[in-house]
Every structure is written in structure tokens, then in C-alpha cells.
Design an enzyme around this catalytic site. Structure first.
Site, PDB file in Angstrom:
ATOM      1  N   ASP A   1      -0.258   5.105   0.724  1.00 31.85           N
ATOM      2  CA  ASP A   1      -0.582   6.134   1.718  1.00 31.85           C
ATOM      3  C   ASP A   1      -0.623   5.546   3.119  1.00 31.85           C
ATOM      4  O   ASP A   1      -1.374   4.606   3.397  1.00 31.85           O
ATOM      5  CB  ASP A   1      -1.931   6.776   1.390  1.00 31.85           C
ATOM      6  CG  ASP A   1      -1.893   7.561   0.093  1.00 31.85           C
ATOM      7  OD1 ASP A   1      -0.957   8.358  -0.082  1.00 31.85           O
ATOM      8  OD2 ASP A   1      -2.789   7.373  -0.749  1.00 31.85           O
TER       9      ASP A   1
ATOM     10  N   ASP B   1       0.861  -1.168   0.000  1.00 32.08           N
ATOM     11  CA  ASP B   1       0.000   0.000   0.000  1.00 32.08           C
ATOM     12  C   ASP B   1       0.909   1.233   0.000  1.00 32.08           C
ATOM     13  O   ASP B   1       2.077   1.145   0.389  1.00 32.08           O
ATOM     14  CB  ASP B   1      -0.872  -0.032   1.256  1.00 32.08           C
ATOM     15  CG  ASP B   1      -1.627   1.254   1.491  1.00 32.08           C
ATOM     16  OD1 ASP B   1      -2.321   1.712   0.575  1.00 32.08           O
ATOM     17  OD2 ASP B   1      -1.513   1.795   2.608  1.00 32.08           O
TER      18      ASP B   1
END
Length: 216
Positions: free
Chosen positions: A14, A12
Site C-alpha cells: 500500500d 511494501d
């Protein structure tokens, strides 16, 4: 955590690779304001993260049908703010070490692929990754498995042999439904200790978790 060989590590972005707890919500807040929408809080923006691509999020926040040009405005605002984003401590070192081990690396972010290019480029992380998949490139947002499956497919590996590292319960759900091994990033701002099968408190701890998993 399984000791089977690992074919790739998918990340991922953010909250996991970069500390974007302020810059991404602030870009949405400013975009919505420019479009005549309400003044939102960062928490209100985060609550829309499962809505899909940026223009779809903005449509919901403004209270009307989503428009592609809304996403274009968001990307311009984000570009202006991208110099403020920072890499989480230890991430660059871990990515470098995984690269030296020959582990293929990818990103699947719920943010758009354009936003990923801006933020990974601004932080100097882009060159670590073989593949970057944005949330606007798949049919369903997290916690659906589409993005994890797409990243694995582009790498040419089986998702079941991948590790997906993310800080939120949405990331854990996406990994599980894709058949990948979820690792919750304990350093991320959306980390939920109750949501993970396995958690790493720091990026360096992730290396320890992977130490007994040879590269497939």
C-alpha cells in the site's frame, strides 16, 4: 547504500506498489460504519495502521474486542472497491526489469494476505512475486522486523542481503531491525524524507540505486 550483492527485493504494497491512499482507508471506513461504529476520516484510519491485522484495527476503531468476522467483512468491502486501485507509475516496468535481472521479489504488507491477494490480483502485479506475506501472518506489526524476516525466510535468503522498499517510517524501521537495507519510496503517500537512509524519488530511481549491486 551498500554495494554488496542483493539476494532479493522485498516490497511494501500500500502506497509503494499501488496507490491505495483512498481505497484501503475507504474500505475500513465503510466496514466500521456497517458495524455501527463512528464515521472516521482517512487520516484516522491510517493512524491505526500499526495496530496489526484488519480485524484488530477494526476492533480498536469500533471500540470493542476484535472479531475475526470483522476482518471478513472488511475483505468483502475491499473486494467491491478493488477495481478502483491503480499501480504507481513505473512500478510494472521496474518489476519486469528486476525479474529479467533474476532478482527474487517478495511483498510484505502490513495489510492482510487476503487484501494483498485482492489488490495485487486486481492490478495484475501478483505474478511478479515469488512470495507474499501479509501482516496477519506474523506475530508483530511494523515497525517490528517479523514480516521482512518471514519474507526473506520464505525466499530462502538472508534478510541482511535484502532490500526492503516502502513509503512509510514503519517500513524503514522494519527493514533496519531485520538487518535489511531500507529504501524509502518517495512516490508513496506516507513518505517521510527524514526517516530514510536512502530514498528513491521514483521507481526508476530504485533501479539506478540497485545497478551497482549484483544479484547474490
Amino acid at each position: 547504500m551498500s554495494t554488496q550483492p542483493v539476494a532479493a527485493v522485498i516490497w511494501d504494497m500500500d502506497g509503494t506498489l499501488v496507490d491505495s491512499a483512498t481505497v484501503v482507508p475507504d474500505a475500513f471506513i465503510e466496514t466500521v460504519q456497517r458495524l455501527g461504529g463512528p464515521t472516521l476520516t482517512r487520516d484516522q484510519v491510517v493512524a491505526h495502521y500499526d495496530a496489526g491485522a484488519p480485524h484488530e484495527m477494526i476492533g480498536l476503531m469500533v471500540g470493542r474486542e476484535a472479531r475475526v468476522e470483522d476482518g471478513e467483512l472488511y475483505h468483502r468491502v475491499l473486494a467491491d472497491l478493488s477495481h478502483t486501485v491503480r499501480v504507481h507509475d513505473g512500478i510494472a516496468e521496474v518489476l519486469g526489469e528486476l525479474g529479467r535481472r533474476g532478482v527474487p521479489l517478495a511483498v510484505f504488507t502490513g495489510n492482510s494476505v487476503e487484501a494483498a491477494g485482492l489488490l495485487l490480483g486486481a492490478t495484475g502485479l501478483r505474478d511478479h512475486f515469488d512470495v507474499v506475506v501479509g501482516g496477519n501472518e506474523v506475530a508483530r506489526p511494523k515497525p517490528a522486523p517479523d514480516g521482512v524476516l518471514e519474507a526473506a525466510s520464505r525466499l530462502g535468503v538472508d534478510a541482511a542481503a535484502c532490500v526492503y522498499v516502502g513509503d512509510s517510517p514503519l517500513d524503514v524501521g522494519a527493514a533496519r531491525d531485520a538487518g535489511a537495507t531500507p529504501v524509502a519510496a518517495g512516490w508513496g503517500h506516507l513518505f517521510d524524507a527524514g526517516a530514510a537512509v536512502t530514498a528513491a524519488a521514483t521507481p526508476a530511481e530504485l533501479l539506478d540505486l540497485l545497478r551497482d549491486r549484483p544479484v547474490a
